[in-house]
Design an enzyme around this catalytic site. Structure first.
Site, PDB file in Angstrom:
ATOM      1  N   THR A 218       0.858  -1.191   0.000  1.00 26.43           N
ATOM      2  CA  THR A 218       0.000   0.000   0.000  1.00 26.43           C
ATOM      3  C   THR A 218       0.887   1.232   0.000  1.00 26.43           C
ATOM      4  OG1 THR A 218       0.063   0.203   2.397  1.00 26.43           O
ATOM      5  CG2 THR A 218      -1.736  -1.124   1.461  1.00 26.43           C
ATOM      6  N   ASP A 219       0.285   2.356  -0.334  1.00 25.23           N
ATOM      7  CA  ASP A 219       0.927   3.613  -0.018  1.00 25.23           C
ATOM      8  C   ASP A 219       0.755   3.789   1.492  1.00 25.23           C
ATOM      9  OD1 ASP A 219       0.967   6.816  -1.754  1.00 25.23           O
ATOM     10  OD2 ASP A 219       2.089   6.064  -0.023  1.00 25.23           O
ATOM     11  N   TRP A 220       1.468   4.701   2.070  1.00 21.85           N
ATOM     12  CA  TRP A 220       1.532   4.803   3.534  1.00 21.85           C
ATOM     13  C   TRP A 220       0.181   5.175   4.135  1.00 21.85           C
ATOM     14  CZ3 TRP A 220       5.179   2.623   1.483  1.00 21.85           C
ATOM     15  CH2 TRP A 220       6.367   2.267   2.118  1.00 21.85           C
TER      16      TRP A 220
END
Ligand code: GLC
Length: 729
Positions: A218-220
């Site tokens: 995932t992105d953060w």
């Protein structure tokens, strides 16, 4: 598995974006991931450690794409990969490769182009370059992350053809041609489902249709539901939070998470770890060859700068024009790159005036003192940063009046005026003055300086130190020359001087359009999306696993109603005038194209085109040759032209000729037909256009495809939940 946001995940490389859990009893090490697209981003110093850990700030992605030189980008990637490897990082969180759908997207500097072919080819070269050093990459942000406003709850609503041909196409090319170790799913939703929870996006398209075998992270703090992320095939949740761990364990107990899915995801994570330098026990030196990389950064920067105007032989500067009057804050305070995770902690940066001094110019000291004092005072008054990852507040331009301009014109040989713009992650740009538009002070400065210097028969050169497109049409006829230097990394000043002196002949070309007005951009009416009234939102505030407050966005949506007609596809099909067209860039020499040959007048599976390019001018230079195709609109509407290939010559001496070769495959001829969920090439006559830009077509030819070809069937995926009235010619 989770990432760093847990007490016992170690900070193995200070300043890295995250790491995975170690499981010592199983011999599983923790691996480290760090940004970013313009170079490795880690802390330059560490507690109780006298060493430094600076990295090379390479030019931003937009400049790299403007080189149109995949070999050069491979070298940049290799240098970047060496720093990743030698500083003990396992995966570089880049390249950023979202389509530059709208000029105001705050992160366009981190992305390559408005065109998926340029995006895919440049990103593939970058991935291959970085990974040739034995470390991984993470192509991001998959997909359709084309705005920063409300990015973590923005629902992008787009048709399947628009997604497949424009917003996914670049990622597809990289997956098929460069096999990146990882993919980073984006924050936004696509047709109602978070990208990181989107089984269609992450499994049916990415893996089943394209054959991706790596790992997805995932992105953060991206997404909302860890159970849905596991099921969708988002293998690693970064940076990882205790809430997510709890949700997954509960999911397993309740049966919402199948052990089979979990095993599948964990297997992909372990396969990534098995490839990593950490698992191989690589003894990294913490001493990458920064000196050598400086040369790579300087060369790449000068090759990606775009000469937009050059009249009255203003450039290259004549040898005797040694006394320079440098106007504009950015002449003294260069912007080397954008803000946010795409920034780099470099040891130094070379300003424009320093670069000019290094090249033997004399900078007017009074002007230098005026600007330096002004900037010092202005900076003292500004907060260092506007907020989490956001850069410092821009400083208004110092006011130059006609007296100063007049006195400078008397004692200087040439005037340089730098226009600086910055933007970054977490926020989008403004269409108004000081961002897309010039400010009144910038316009006034240009006017009084041009009046004064032209009255003395002296030249004026404008340098655009910007990370993205700005308005140019209203003022571009005032100066004698305009050099688009972009944000060129730590060697910016030296690279600009290389171009101004003629040491390097500019060969960059635009990989994005400069429109006449912002309102001419097809997405200007809906960008960056409409905030939804709370009643319209199915799920209320997205849970976010304890992420920082600035990431609590308002639910919004953006309907990509322009369909595939974004960028030059729009302007060329709907005959909308532009200020500088896609593919445009000038040189100090000239090139003649001749001898276009097609391997056959009839297409039979593959077509080879060759043509000769001759340097018909007086100085050595490189030329980017662009191949456009106009396809018959039989089963579906088609853009007026589409880029299907490009080639950059070697450095050609005056009079020297090089043959360029293009391979056109049936993939290149096909459009995605939603009704049959397949790529199809229509029978009919195809026109081939070889150009030095999308408008400067030099040679044309044509060939026939005798019968339709269904090139590839795809999964039925990413269907929009609403009818979209997409733009048609
Ligand atoms: C950020 C960015 C992403 C970056 C990541 C780690 O929010 O969207 O590009 O790689 O977090 O810093």
């Amino acid at each position: 598995m989770e990432g760093l946001f847990n007490p016992d995940a170690k900070d193995l490389v200070a300043g890295a974006a995250g790491s995975t859990y170690a499981i010592p009893r199983l011999g599983i090490p923790s691996i480290v991931v760090a940004d970013g697209p313009a170079g490795l981003r880690i802390s330059p110093t560490r507690k109780n450690d006298n060493n430094t850990y600076y990295c090379t700030a390479f030019p931003v992605a937009t400049l790299l794409a403007s080189t149109w030189d995949t070999e050069l980008i491979g070298n940049v990637g290799k240098a970047m990969g060496n720093e990743v490897h030698e500083y003990g990082v396992d995966v570089l969180l880049g390249p950023g490769m979202n389509i530059q759908r709208n000029p105001l997207c705050g992160r366009n500097f981190e992305y390559y182009s408005e065109d998926p072919l340029v995006t895919g080819k440049i990103a593939s070269a970058m991935v291959n370059g970085v990974e040739s050093e034995g470390v991984g990459t993470s192509i991001k942000h998959y997909a359709a992350n084309n705005a920063e406003t409300n990015r973590m709850a923005l629902n992008v609503i787009a048709g399947t053809r628009t997604l497949r041909e424009i917003y996914l196409r670049g990622f597809e090319r990289v997956v098929k041609h460069a096999q990146p170790w990882t993919v980073m799913s984006s924050y936004n939703l696509i047709n109602g489902t978070y990208a990181s929870q989107n089984y269609d996006l992450l499994t049916k398209v990415l893996r089943d249709d394209w054959g991706f075998s790596g790992m997805v992270m995932t992105d953060w703090f991206g997404g909302k539901d860890p159970v849905a992320q596991v099921a969708a095939g988002n293998d690693l949740l970064m940076p990882g939070t205790p809430n997510q761990t709890k949700a997954i364990l509960e999911g397993v107990k309740s049966g919402k998470v199948t052990v089979k899915d979990l095993d599948r995801n964990v297997t992909r994570i372990l396969n990534l770890i098995l490839q990593s330098p950490k698992f191989k026990g690589y003894k990294y030196s913490n001493k990458p060859d920064l000196k050598a990389h400086t040369l790579v950064a300087r060369q790449a920067a000068s090759e990606g700068m775009v000469l937009l105007r050059n009249v009255n032989s203003a450039l290259p500067l004549p040898a005797e024009a040694k006394k320079v009057a440098a106007f504009g804050n950015s002449s003294y305070d260069i912007i080397t790159g954008g803000t946010g995770s795409g920034d780099v902690n470099e040891a130094y940066s070379v300003s424009l005036v320093e670069g000019l001094q290094n090249a033997g110019f004399t900078i007017n000291e009074n002007l230098n003192a005026l600007y330096s004092a002004y900037l010092k005072t202005a900076k003292e008054g500004k907060k260092k940063s506007r907020g989490f990852m956001m850069g410092s507040e821009p400083i208004a331009e110092f006011t130059i009046n006609s007296d100063i301009a007049g006195s400078m014109a008397n004692i200087s040989d040439v005037a340089l005026i730098t226009i600086g713009r910055n933007s970054g992650e977490g926020y989008d740009r403004s269409p108004g003055e000081g961002d897309f538009q010039l400010t009144a002070v910038e316009k006034e400065t240009m006017k009084v300086v041009a009046d004064a210097f032209h009255a003395k028969g002296k030249k004026v050169v404008v340098i655009l130190n910007v990370g993205g497109v700005i308005e140019t049409a209203s003022w571009k006829d005032i100066p004698d020359a305009i050099l688009l230097s972009w944000q060129a990394g730590q060697e910016s000043g030296n690279s600009i001087a290389d171009i101004l002196t003629g040491k390097v002949n500019p060969s960059g070309k635009l990989a994005c359009t400069f429109p006449v007005r912002y309102e001419d951009v097809p997405s200007s009416k809906d960008f960056p999306g409409k905030v939804l009234a709370v009643t319209e939102v199915k799920d209320k505030k997205p849970e976010n696993g304890g992420m920082p407050s600035f990431m609590n966005p308002k639910p919004a949506e953006d309907v990509y109603s322009e369909g595939i007609y974004e960028g030059y596809r729009y302007y060329s099909t709907f005959n909308v005038p532009v200020s500088y067209e896609f593919g445009f860039g000038m040189s100090y020499t000239s090139f003649e194209y001749s001898n276009l040959k097609l391997s056959s007048p009839k297409f039979s599976g593959k077509m080879t085109l060759t043509a000769d390019v001759r340097n018909s001018g007086k100085s050595e230079g490189k030329e980017v040759v662009e191949l456009y195709i106009t396809a018959p609109a039989k089963s579906i509407d088609k853009p007026a032209i589409e880029l299907k290939g490009f080639a950059k010559t070697r450095l050609l001496k005056p009079g020297e000729t090089q043959s360029v070769v293009f391979e056109v495959t049936k993939d290149d001829l096909a459009s995605f037909i939603p009704g049959i969920s397949a790529w199809k090439a229509d029978s009919g006559s195809y026109t081939v256009k070889l150009g030095s830009s999308s408008k400067e077509i030099r040679l044309t030819g044509s060939f026939i495809l005798a019968s339709d070809i269904t090139v590839k069937k795809e999964s039925q995926s990413l269907l929009p939940q609403v009818k979209i009235n997409e733009l048609k010619p």
